[in-house]
Design a protein around this motif. Sequence first.
Motif, PDB file in Angstrom:
ATOM      1  N   ILE A 285      29.398  30.817  29.377  1.00  0.00           N
ATOM      2  CA  ILE A 285      30.712  30.453  28.809  1.00  0.00           C
ATOM      3  C   ILE A 285      31.098  29.005  29.151  1.00  0.00           C
ATOM      4  N   LYS A 286      30.776  28.606  30.371  1.00  0.00           N
ATOM      5  CA  LYS A 286      31.232  27.315  30.907  1.00  0.00           C
ATOM      6  C   LYS A 286      32.751  27.162  30.679  1.00  0.00           C
ATOM      7  N   PRO A 287      33.528  28.039  31.294  1.00  0.00           N
ATOM      8  CA  PRO A 287      34.983  28.008  31.050  1.00  0.00           C
ATOM      9  C   PRO A 287      35.628  26.765  31.652  1.00  0.00           C
ATOM     10  N   ASN A 288      36.793  26.418  31.143  1.00  0.00           N
ATOM     11  CA  ASN A 288      37.546  25.309  31.733  1.00  0.00           C
ATOM     12  C   ASN A 288      38.084  25.704  33.094  1.00  0.00           C
ATOM     13  N   TYR A 289      38.479  26.973  33.207  1.00  0.00           N
ATOM     14  CA  TYR A 289      39.033  27.481  34.463  1.00  0.00           C
ATOM     15  C   TYR A 289      38.348  28.806  34.782  1.00  0.00           C
ATOM     16  N   LEU A 290      38.160  29.030  36.059  1.00  0.00           N
ATOM     17  CA  LEU A 290      37.534  30.279  36.500  1.00  0.00           C
ATOM     18  C   LEU A 290      38.301  30.791  37.713  1.00  0.00           C
ATOM     19  N   SER A 291      38.787  32.024  37.620  1.00  0.00           N
ATOM     20  CA  SER A 291      39.519  32.607  38.753  1.00  0.00           C
ATOM     21  C   SER A 291      38.752  33.805  39.282  1.00  0.00           C
ATOM     22  N   LEU A 292      38.608  33.818  40.582  1.00  0.00           N
ATOM     23  CA  LEU A 292      37.958  34.963  41.226  1.00  0.00           C
ATOM     24  C   LEU A 292      39.031  35.701  42.030  1.00  0.00           C
ATOM     25  N   LEU A 293      39.418  36.877  41.528  1.00  0.00           N
ATOM     26  CA  LEU A 293      40.400  37.700  42.231  1.00  0.00           C
ATOM     27  C   LEU A 293      39.638  38.729  43.056  1.00  0.00           C
ATOM     28  N   THR A 294      40.330  39.504  43.846  1.00  0.00           N
ATOM     29  CA  THR A 294      39.662  40.561  44.613  1.00  0.00           C
ATOM     30  C   THR A 294      40.300  41.900  44.265  1.00  0.00           C
ATOM     31  N   LEU A 295      39.447  42.900  44.132  1.00  0.00           N
ATOM     32  CA  LEU A 295      39.923  44.233  43.744  1.00  0.00           C
ATOM     33  C   LEU A 295      41.027  44.727  44.682  1.00  0.00           C
ATOM     34  N   MET A 296      42.153  45.090  44.094  1.00  0.00           N
ATOM     35  CA  MET A 296      43.259  45.721  44.838  1.00  0.00           C
ATOM     36  C   MET A 296      43.695  46.904  44.002  1.00  0.00           C
ATOM     37  N   LEU A 297      43.749  48.055  44.599  1.00  0.00           N
ATOM     38  CA  LEU A 297      43.993  49.251  43.794  1.00  0.00           C
ATOM     39  C   LEU A 297      45.327  49.905  44.098  1.00  0.00           C
ATOM     40  N   ASP A 298      45.948  50.372  43.045  1.00  0.00           N
ATOM     41  CA  ASP A 298      47.145  51.176  43.151  1.00  0.00           C
ATOM     42  C   ASP A 298      46.661  52.626  43.345  1.00  0.00           C
ATOM     43  N   GLU A 299      47.434  53.408  44.064  1.00  0.00           N
ATOM     44  CA  GLU A 299      47.049  54.815  44.308  1.00  0.00           C
ATOM     45  C   GLU A 299      46.758  55.591  43.025  1.00  0.00           C
ATOM     46  N   SER A 300      47.428  55.189  41.935  1.00  0.00           N
ATOM     47  CA  SER A 300      47.261  55.961  40.694  1.00  0.00           C
ATOM     48  C   SER A 300      46.083  55.480  39.834  1.00  0.00           C
ATOM     49  N   ALA A 301      45.372  54.455  40.306  1.00  0.00           N
ATOM     50  CA  ALA A 301      44.226  53.975  39.515  1.00  0.00           C
ATOM     51  C   ALA A 301      43.168  55.075  39.447  1.00  0.00           C
ATOM     52  N   GLU A 302      42.580  55.231  38.275  1.00  0.00           N
ATOM     53  CA  GLU A 302      41.602  56.307  38.077  1.00  0.00           C
ATOM     54  C   GLU A 302      40.415  56.226  39.025  1.00  0.00           C
ATOM     55  N   ILE A 303      40.010  54.999  39.363  1.00  0.00           N
ATOM     56  CA  ILE A 303      38.829  54.827  40.225  1.00  0.00           C
ATOM     57  C   ILE A 303      39.076  55.400  41.631  1.00  0.00           C
ATOM     58  N   MET A 304      40.333  55.601  41.986  1.00  0.00           N
ATOM     59  CA  MET A 304      40.657  56.177  43.298  1.00  0.00           C
ATOM     60  C   MET A 304      40.025  57.558  43.451  1.00  0.00           C
ATOM     61  N   ARG A 305      39.919  58.299  42.333  1.00  0.00           N
ATOM     62  CA  ARG A 305      39.316  59.648  42.419  1.00  0.00           C
ATOM     63  C   ARG A 305      37.859  59.531  42.861  1.00  0.00           C
ATOM     64  N   ASP A 306      37.162  58.498  42.343  1.00  0.00           N
ATOM     65  CA  ASP A 306      35.757  58.279  42.714  1.00  0.00           C
ATOM     66  C   ASP A 306      35.646  57.877  44.181  1.00  0.00           C
TER      67      ASP A 306
END
Length: 288
Positions: A192-213
């Motif tokens: 892509i060679k984007p103009n801007y690139l942001s690297l966030l870190t996973l933060m989960l809410d209790e209700s996120a579906e992945i919490m079940r996993d």
Amino acid sequence: MEYEGRVFRPPSEGRSLIIQATIGCSHNRCRFCTMYREKKFRMRSSDEIIEELRGLKNYYDYYKRVFLADGDAMGMPTSELMRILTFIREEIPQINRVGIYAHGKNLLGKSVEELKKLKEAGLGIAYIGLESGSDRVLSQMNKGISVGECVEGALRAKEAGMKVSVMLISGLGGRKLMKEHAVESARAVNRIKPNYLSLLTLMLDESAEIMRDIEKGRFELLSPEEVLDEARIFLQETSLDKTIFRSNHASNYLAMEGVLGRDKEKLLREIEEAIEEEDYKEEFFRGL
Ligand code: SF4
């Protein structure tokens, strides 16, 4: 000005006039995301939005930028977006850029010519949540798009002359797909060679579906050291020229920024020092 539900915008749009062009996210099924879960998706009409903008006339002087929320305002018909952009250009001439969240599929739903028209009418930047360059990670998270589609959508926006800001999420592959997530994400942004690139870190809410996993042991969250190690692998694999890189979101363990590739070695040193000295944000302070 009254918003419907919670409103999100990129950190760089903190001083922009935020307009909800859509309510919620048309996909709304990513397993890690709860941002728009309480909202039923709908598009607002350009009439309604222009009426709202007219009502804000006394505040126009405070703003230089407009940001079109919610989740994927790029999904609006081009003619509707054009009406909004034309109104902004004619009635609020000091606005020098309009930004938008854009799902890759919505970018692909528009031709380069349509995107060029939108760019010429003032749509200057598209924020694209790639999240990961690994198809296995995207599929595990039910992102509803392939890496190839997202890359193609981003390249289409670039071809139309828009600036492109890409977001990735550290830790999204969990422990099992950590290396693949890092390497494949670098590969995708190299394309892509984007103009801007942001690297966030996973933060989960209790209700996120992945919490079940997570509860069932099928998905393991990374430790802070692993998150930094993953960022190290990712940065090592990048081959970019003048992409402005930021990893200073409230979710990040370590605040970093620079230009890739110029500052790549400096950023890698910062990560190594942070790992060695265990000098990173404590869990409690993340998100604050
Ligand atoms: S991550 Fe983006 S596409 Fe997925 S549900 Fe959240 S807002 Fe929608």
